[in-house]
Design a protein around this motif. Sequence first.
Motif, mmCIF file in Angstrom:
data_model
loop_
_atom_site.group_PDB
_atom_site.id
_atom_site.type_symbol
_atom_site.label_atom_id
_atom_site.label_comp_id
_atom_site.label_asym_id
_atom_site.label_seq_id
_atom_site.Cartn_x
_atom_site.Cartn_y
_atom_site.Cartn_z
ATOM 1 N N LEU A 64 0.794 -1.237 -0.093
ATOM 2 C CA LEU A 64 -0.018 -0.005 -0.060
ATOM 3 C C LEU A 64 0.787 1.372 0.020
ATOM 4 O O LEU A 64 0.216 2.273 -0.228
ATOM 5 C CB LEU A 64 -0.919 0.009 1.191
ATOM 6 C CG LEU A 64 -1.951 -1.152 1.438
ATOM 7 C CD1 LEU A 64 -2.673 -1.006 2.606
ATOM 8 C CD2 LEU A 64 -2.935 -1.071 0.168
ATOM 9 N N ALA A 65 2.042 1.183 0.230
ATOM 10 C CA ALA A 65 2.950 2.284 0.330
ATOM 11 C C ALA A 65 3.495 2.705 -0.961
ATOM 12 O O ALA A 65 4.155 3.852 -0.926
ATOM 13 C CB ALA A 65 3.966 2.138 1.575
ATOM 14 N N SER A 66 3.629 1.948 -2.056
ATOM 15 C CA SER A 66 4.410 2.423 -3.285
ATOM 16 C C SER A 66 3.587 2.184 -4.275
ATOM 17 O O SER A 66 2.852 1.386 -4.538
ATOM 18 C CB SER A 66 5.742 1.409 -3.323
ATOM 19 O OG SER A 66 5.373 0.140 -3.479
ATOM 20 N N ASP A 67 3.914 3.224 -5.290
ATOM 21 C CA ASP A 67 3.252 3.115 -6.638
ATOM 22 C C ASP A 67 1.683 3.029 -6.766
ATOM 23 O O ASP A 67 0.904 2.458 -7.506
ATOM 24 C CB ASP A 67 3.975 2.458 -7.351
ATOM 25 C CG ASP A 67 5.224 2.189 -7.846
ATOM 26 O OD1 ASP A 67 5.788 3.449 -7.689
ATOM 27 O OD2 ASP A 67 5.899 1.377 -7.795
ATOM 28 N N VAL A 68 1.036 3.452 -5.598
ATOM 29 C CA VAL A 68 -0.247 3.520 -5.451
ATOM 30 C C VAL A 68 -1.023 4.560 -6.058
ATOM 31 O O VAL A 68 -0.549 5.850 -5.606
ATOM 32 C CB VAL A 68 -0.914 3.384 -3.771
ATOM 33 C CG1 VAL A 68 -2.235 3.455 -3.842
ATOM 34 C CG2 VAL A 68 -0.294 1.766 -3.489
ATOM 35 N N THR A 69 -2.189 4.646 -6.704
ATOM 36 C CA THR A 69 -2.888 5.851 -7.208
ATOM 37 C C THR A 69 -4.420 5.509 -6.954
ATOM 38 O O THR A 69 -4.687 4.570 -6.366
ATOM 39 C CB THR A 69 -2.778 5.886 -8.832
ATOM 40 O OG1 THR A 69 -3.251 4.719 -9.426
ATOM 41 C CG2 THR A 69 -1.266 6.252 -9.308
ATOM 42 N N THR A 110 -3.733 4.165 4.961
ATOM 43 C CA THR A 110 -4.859 4.292 4.208
ATOM 44 C C THR A 110 -5.226 5.965 4.371
ATOM 45 O O THR A 110 -5.817 6.591 3.469
ATOM 46 C CB THR A 110 -5.847 3.357 4.747
ATOM 47 O OG1 THR A 110 -5.912 3.608 6.154
ATOM 48 C CG2 THR A 110 -5.754 2.180 4.420
ATOM 49 N N CYS A 111 -4.984 6.373 5.537
ATOM 50 C CA CYS A 111 -5.201 7.957 5.809
ATOM 51 C C CYS A 111 -4.400 8.894 4.666
ATOM 52 O O CYS A 111 -5.085 9.598 4.084
ATOM 53 C CB CYS A 111 -4.806 8.333 6.979
ATOM 54 S SG CYS A 111 -5.656 9.753 7.583
ATOM 55 N N THR A 112 -3.268 8.482 4.279
ATOM 56 C CA THR A 112 -2.418 9.166 3.182
ATOM 57 C C THR A 112 -3.166 9.012 1.845
ATOM 58 O O THR A 112 -3.302 9.743 1.190
ATOM 59 C CB THR A 112 -0.904 8.626 3.286
ATOM 60 O OG1 THR A 112 -0.607 8.890 4.509
ATOM 61 C CG2 THR A 112 -0.227 9.462 2.123
ATOM 62 N N LEU A 113 -3.384 7.606 1.599
ATOM 63 C CA LEU A 113 -4.070 7.364 0.398
ATOM 64 C C LEU A 113 -5.464 8.422 0.205
ATOM 65 O O LEU A 113 -5.897 8.969 -0.741
ATOM 66 C CB LEU A 113 -4.525 6.073 0.249
ATOM 67 C CG LEU A 113 -3.213 5.053 -0.065
ATOM 68 C CD1 LEU A 113 -3.762 3.596 0.023
ATOM 69 C CD2 LEU A 113 -2.657 5.308 -1.364
ATOM 70 N N PHE A 114 -6.403 8.351 1.315
ATOM 71 C CA PHE A 114 -7.598 8.794 1.092
ATOM 72 C C PHE A 114 -7.354 10.581 1.307
ATOM 73 O O PHE A 114 -8.084 11.212 0.328
ATOM 74 C CB PHE A 114 -8.500 8.524 2.440
ATOM 75 C CG PHE A 114 -9.085 7.281 2.350
ATOM 76 C CD1 PHE A 114 -9.983 7.133 1.222
ATOM 77 C CD2 PHE A 114 -8.867 6.250 3.142
ATOM 78 C CE1 PHE A 114 -10.712 5.900 1.020
ATOM 79 C CE2 PHE A 114 -9.593 5.119 3.054
ATOM 80 C CZ PHE A 114 -10.475 4.839 1.970
ATOM 81 N N GLU A 115 -6.237 11.202 1.736
ATOM 82 C CA GLU A 115 -6.048 12.490 1.770
ATOM 83 C C GLU A 115 -5.780 12.678 0.342
ATOM 84 O O GLU A 115 -6.194 13.837 -0.267
ATOM 85 C CB GLU A 115 -5.016 12.903 2.631
ATOM 86 C CG GLU A 115 -5.104 13.182 4.082
ATOM 87 C CD GLU A 115 -4.299 13.615 5.009
ATOM 88 O OE1 GLU A 115 -3.254 14.338 4.456
ATOM 89 O OE2 GLU A 115 -4.197 13.399 6.180
ATOM 90 N N GLY A 142 -12.786 3.286 8.831
ATOM 91 C CA GLY A 142 -13.518 2.354 8.141
ATOM 92 C C GLY A 142 -12.888 1.055 7.457
ATOM 93 O O GLY A 142 -13.212 -0.009 7.799
ATOM 94 N N MET A 143 -11.736 1.587 6.838
ATOM 95 C CA MET A 143 -11.034 0.510 5.951
ATOM 96 C C MET A 143 -10.333 -0.250 7.126
ATOM 97 O O MET A 143 -10.446 -1.502 6.992
ATOM 98 C CB MET A 143 -9.967 1.200 5.277
ATOM 99 C CG MET A 143 -9.008 0.372 4.503
ATOM 100 S SD MET A 143 -9.880 -0.336 3.196
ATOM 101 C CE MET A 143 -9.672 1.026 1.946
ATOM 102 N N CYS A 144 -9.887 0.221 8.296
ATOM 103 C CA CYS A 144 -9.185 -0.543 9.148
ATOM 104 C C CYS A 144 -10.420 -1.534 9.744
ATOM 105 O O CYS A 144 -9.728 -2.809 10.090
ATOM 106 C CB CYS A 144 -8.675 0.293 10.500
ATOM 107 S SG CYS A 144 -7.078 1.176 9.746
#
Length: 185
Positions: A64-69, A110-115, A142-144
């Motif tokens: 989840l930490a690399s190359d995620v869009t 996930t917080c970073t992704l949602f931001e 919610g995801m957690c």
Amino acid sequence: MADLTKKAIAEGLKELCHHKDFNKISVRDITEQCGLNRQTFYYHFQDKYELLDWIYYQEGFVYLASDVTFDNWHEHMEKLLEMMRENQIFYENTISASPQCFEDYLFQITCTLFEEAIQRLDSSLRLKEDDVKLYSRFYSYGMCGIIRDWVRSGMKENPKSLSLRIRKLANDSEKMASLRLQGQF
């Protein structure tokens, strides 16, 4: 060499989790399992919880930490869930014994992704920074919770199915936000 030693220590813990509750595993148990001395363990980790954090990150959250869009995050989530299912006994044991370690890492990522996703939509939403953080925390909790419940229920649902359902939820939320902006919701 240090990474090989860390991996050996991690494998020792993972093997022990097949036979013993995480809360009852000591550093001595881990070092005996992997054939190292306690000094070697403490050279790499402060305690078994730091080792657990390292395993969670190295073997799971790296997905989840690399190359995620915003467009491919569900594929990374599926890989994480598949890896967890392959190591089901370890994850069930450690998450039930120390749920906060797992959830802290997952929450941060996930917080970073949602931001990032919210900021992508933010040009039209015009949200304050505090609101962006609040919304991302809301979705991250919610995801957690979904993943924690999936683990506690025995990981019965297929990882691909679960990741697609979570993606649908996120897409539906994005559509609802768009409709709201257009005054249709």
